[in-house]
Design a protein around this motif. Structure first.
Motif, PDB file in Angstrom:
ATOM      1  N   MET A 229      59.225  24.359  91.635  1.00 36.78           N
ATOM      2  CA  MET A 229      58.448  23.422  90.838  1.00 36.78           C
ATOM      3  C   MET A 229      57.394  22.721  91.676  1.00 36.78           C
ATOM      4  O   MET A 229      57.692  22.184  92.729  1.00 36.78           O
ATOM      5  CB  MET A 229      59.353  22.390  90.178  1.00 36.78           C
ATOM      6  CG  MET A 229      58.560  21.535  89.214  1.00 36.78           C
ATOM      7  SD  MET A 229      59.600  20.548  88.157  1.00 36.78           S
ATOM      8  CE  MET A 229      60.288  21.791  87.102  1.00 36.78           C
ATOM      9  N   CYS A 230      56.155  22.770  91.184  1.00 38.61           N
ATOM     10  CA  CYS A 230      55.044  22.172  91.926  1.00 38.61           C
ATOM     11  C   CYS A 230      55.037  20.664  91.727  1.00 38.61           C
ATOM     12  O   CYS A 230      55.086  20.154  90.607  1.00 38.61           O
ATOM     13  CB  CYS A 230      53.714  22.764  91.478  1.00 38.61           C
ATOM     14  SG  CYS A 230      52.333  22.034  92.388  1.00 38.61           S
ATOM     15  N   HIS A 231      54.977  19.973  92.846  1.00 39.73           N
ATOM     16  CA  HIS A 231      55.035  18.527  92.844  1.00 39.73           C
ATOM     17  C   HIS A 231      53.732  17.898  92.371  1.00 39.73           C
ATOM     18  O   HIS A 231      53.652  16.723  92.065  1.00 39.73           O
ATOM     19  CB  HIS A 231      55.332  18.050  94.280  1.00 39.73           C
ATOM     20  CG  HIS A 231      56.269  16.906  94.320  1.00 39.73           C
ATOM     21  ND1 HIS A 231      55.961  15.697  93.754  1.00 39.73           N
ATOM     22  CD2 HIS A 231      57.508  16.790  94.837  1.00 39.73           C
ATOM     23  CE1 HIS A 231      56.987  14.884  93.941  1.00 39.73           C
ATOM     24  NE2 HIS A 231      57.934  15.514  94.582  1.00 39.73           N
ATOM     25  N   ARG A 232      52.659  18.707  92.334  1.00 34.65           N
ATOM     26  CA  ARG A 232      51.358  18.155  91.991  1.00 34.65           C
ATOM     27  C   ARG A 232      51.002  18.448  90.530  1.00 34.65           C
ATOM     28  O   ARG A 232      50.632  17.548  89.800  1.00 34.65           O
ATOM     29  CB  ARG A 232      50.297  18.727  92.926  1.00 34.65           C
ATOM     30  CG  ARG A 232      49.036  17.903  93.003  1.00 34.65           C
ATOM     31  CD  ARG A 232      48.058  18.573  93.931  1.00 34.65           C
ATOM     32  NE  ARG A 232      48.157  18.116  95.298  1.00 34.65           N
ATOM     33  CZ  ARG A 232      47.531  17.053  95.791  1.00 34.65           C
ATOM     34  NH1 ARG A 232      46.805  16.306  95.003  1.00 34.65           N
ATOM     35  NH2 ARG A 232      47.642  16.728  97.060  1.00 34.65           N
ATOM     36  N   CYS A 233      51.160  19.712  90.094  1.00 37.19           N
ATOM     37  CA  CYS A 233      50.783  20.064  88.713  1.00 37.19           C
ATOM     38  C   CYS A 233      52.017  20.320  87.843  1.00 37.19           C
ATOM     39  O   CYS A 233      51.890  20.561  86.660  1.00 37.19           O
ATOM     40  CB  CYS A 233      49.871  21.290  88.706  1.00 37.19           C
ATOM     41  SG  CYS A 233      50.725  22.819  89.166  1.00 37.19           S
ATOM     42  N   TRP A 234      53.208  20.309  88.425  1.00 39.37           N
ATOM     43  CA  TRP A 234      54.487  20.460  87.728  1.00 39.37           C
ATOM     44  C   TRP A 234      54.668  21.829  87.111  1.00 39.37           C
ATOM     45  O   TRP A 234      55.478  22.026  86.213  1.00 39.37           O
ATOM     46  CB  TRP A 234      54.675  19.352  86.672  1.00 39.37           C
ATOM     47  CG  TRP A 234      54.534  18.015  87.310  1.00 39.37           C
ATOM     48  CD1 TRP A 234      53.486  17.154  87.209  1.00 39.37           C
ATOM     49  CD2 TRP A 234      55.455  17.402  88.214  1.00 39.37           C
ATOM     50  NE1 TRP A 234      53.694  16.063  87.997  1.00 39.37           N
ATOM     51  CE2 TRP A 234      54.892  16.179  88.617  1.00 39.37           C
ATOM     52  CE3 TRP A 234      56.706  17.780  88.733  1.00 39.37           C
ATOM     53  CZ2 TRP A 234      55.516  15.326  89.510  1.00 39.37           C
ATOM     54  CZ3 TRP A 234      57.334  16.918  89.618  1.00 39.37           C
ATOM     55  CH2 TRP A 234      56.741  15.707  89.992  1.00 39.37           C
TER      56      TRP A 234
ATOM     57  N   LEU B 266      54.706  22.811  96.599  1.00 39.71           N
ATOM     58  CA  LEU B 266      53.322  22.892  96.124  1.00 39.71           C
ATOM     59  C   LEU B 266      53.006  24.336  95.773  1.00 39.71           C
ATOM     60  O   LEU B 266      53.304  25.250  96.552  1.00 39.71           O
ATOM     61  CB  LEU B 266      52.356  22.399  97.214  1.00 39.71           C
ATOM     62  CG  LEU B 266      52.442  20.903  97.553  1.00 39.71           C
ATOM     63  CD1 LEU B 266      51.675  20.583  98.827  1.00 39.71           C
ATOM     64  CD2 LEU B 266      51.933  20.040  96.395  1.00 39.71           C
ATOM     65  N   CYS B 267      52.395  24.560  94.612  1.00 38.15           N
ATOM     66  CA  CYS B 267      52.112  25.922  94.163  1.00 38.15           C
ATOM     67  C   CYS B 267      50.849  26.459  94.848  1.00 38.15           C
ATOM     68  O   CYS B 267      50.089  25.708  95.463  1.00 38.15           O
ATOM     69  CB  CYS B 267      51.961  25.977  92.648  1.00 38.15           C
ATOM     70  SG  CYS B 267      50.420  25.299  92.039  1.00 38.15           S
ATOM     71  N   ARG B 268      50.650  27.739  94.716  1.00 42.50           N
ATOM     72  CA  ARG B 268      49.509  28.393  95.379  1.00 42.50           C
ATOM     73  C   ARG B 268      48.184  27.740  94.976  1.00 42.50           C
ATOM     74  O   ARG B 268      47.357  27.406  95.824  1.00 42.50           O
ATOM     75  CB  ARG B 268      49.509  29.880  95.019  1.00 42.50           C
ATOM     76  CG  ARG B 268      48.384  30.652  95.694  1.00 42.50           C
ATOM     77  CD  ARG B 268      48.360  32.098  95.255  1.00 42.50           C
ATOM     78  NE  ARG B 268      49.487  32.847  95.810  1.00 42.50           N
ATOM     79  CZ  ARG B 268      50.225  33.715  95.132  1.00 42.50           C
ATOM     80  NH1 ARG B 268      49.968  33.956  93.867  1.00 42.50           N
ATOM     81  NH2 ARG B 268      51.210  34.354  95.707  1.00 42.50           N
ATOM     82  N   GLU B 269      47.981  27.547  93.656  1.00 43.70           N
ATOM     83  CA  GLU B 269      46.714  26.988  93.178  1.00 43.70           C
ATOM     84  C   GLU B 269      46.467  25.594  93.750  1.00 43.70           C
ATOM     85  O   GLU B 269      45.370  25.276  94.193  1.00 43.70           O
ATOM     86  CB  GLU B 269      46.702  26.925  91.640  1.00 43.70           C
ATOM     87  CG  GLU B 269      46.512  28.277  90.963  1.00 43.70           C
ATOM     88  CD  GLU B 269      47.753  29.167  91.027  1.00 43.70           C
ATOM     89  OE1 GLU B 269      48.871  28.637  91.263  1.00 43.70           O
ATOM     90  OE2 GLU B 269      47.618  30.396  90.872  1.00 43.70           O
ATOM     91  N   CYS B 270      47.493  24.762  93.740  1.00 46.96           N
ATOM     92  CA  CYS B 270      47.318  23.393  94.255  1.00 46.96           C
ATOM     93  C   CYS B 270      47.056  23.401  95.754  1.00 46.96           C
ATOM     94  O   CYS B 270      46.267  22.611  96.252  1.00 46.96           O
ATOM     95  CB  CYS B 270      48.544  22.535  93.939  1.00 46.96           C
ATOM     96  SG  CYS B 270      48.629  22.080  92.203  1.00 46.96           S
ATOM     97  N   ARG B 271      47.702  24.321  96.478  1.00 53.20           N
ATOM     98  CA  ARG B 271      47.478  24.398  97.921  1.00 53.20           C
ATOM     99  C   ARG B 271      46.044  24.823  98.201  1.00 53.20           C
ATOM    100  O   ARG B 271      45.404  24.314  99.112  1.00 53.20           O
ATOM    101  CB  ARG B 271      48.471  25.388  98.549  1.00 53.20           C
ATOM    102  CG  ARG B 271      49.906  24.897  98.449  1.00 53.20           C
ATOM    103  CD  ARG B 271      50.854  25.901  99.052  1.00 53.20           C
ATOM    104  NE  ARG B 271      50.614  26.027 100.487  1.00 53.20           N
ATOM    105  CZ  ARG B 271      50.975  27.088 101.215  1.00 53.20           C
ATOM    106  NH1 ARG B 271      51.587  28.099 100.649  1.00 53.20           N
ATOM    107  NH2 ARG B 271      50.738  27.113 102.488  1.00 53.20           N
TER     108      ARG B 271
HETATM  109 ZN   LIG Z   1      50.594  23.031  91.455  1.00 53.58          ZN
END
Ligand SMILES: [Zn+2]
Ligand SMILES: [Zn+2]
Length: 166
Positions: free
Chosen positions: A95-100, A135-140
């Motif tokens: 689970m991405c901490h930024r975009c969920w 953190l997911c790929r897109e957010c990174r």
């Molecule tokens: Zn994300």
């Protein structure tokens, strides 16, 4: 309830000598209907649509019981606890901490880690359901690897705000 889930639950109920009551059944159905990562409040609202008089304490106790009998998984998420019906196919979540964004991964994805724990520590990992925060790929790609300020999951934000304001 899906036939697979139904079968799995029946099997565990039978193996562990769990007493299924109409109310417990109703609560299980509410968790199933709520989908993945349902909060206490979401489950309570669903149960109350069919059994208005149920108290928070009763629901809380029932969720604890379900967890003990491994009929549901309770996972700590950023800001609170979420529940999910036990699945026929064991899996974990990223689970991405930024975009969920929530990515499901197969249990096998952790097989080499489990083997290492067994060979190095003699420890057999029995983890049916883990939620990894990160953190997911897109957010990174967009924001880099900085987590920044800790944010609670959107599902818990309104209650967290209320508590802070009190
Ligand atoms: Zn994300
Ligand atoms: Zn899950």
């Amino acid at each position: 309830m899906s036939p697979d889930t139904e079968q799995l639950i029946e099997q565990r109920v039978w193996e562990l000598g769990f007493r299924m009551t109409p109310q417990r059944r109703l609560i299980l159905e509410a968790i199933e209907d709520a989908g993945e990562h349902a909060t206490f409040d979401e489950i309570l609202a669903r149960v109350r649509r069919r059994e208005a008089a149920i108290s928070q304490a009763t629901l809380y106790r029932t969720l604890e019981t379900f967890s003990r009998y491994r009929l549901i998984h309770g996972n700590e998420l950023a800001g609170g606890k979420v529940y999910e019906m036990v699945a026929h196919n064991p899996h974990h979540h990223l689970m991405c901490h930024r975009c969920w964004r929530d990515q499901k991964i197969e249990e096998d994805a952790l097989a080499s880690f489990y083997q290492e724990m067994a060979s190095e520590h003699g420890f057999l990992v029995l983890a049916e359901h883990i939620v990894f925060m990160g953190l997911c790929r897109e957010c990174r790609e967009t924001h880099g690897d900085q987590l920044g300020q800790f944010q609670s999951h959107p599902k818990f934000r309104t209650t967290a705000l209320k508590e802070e304001q009190q």
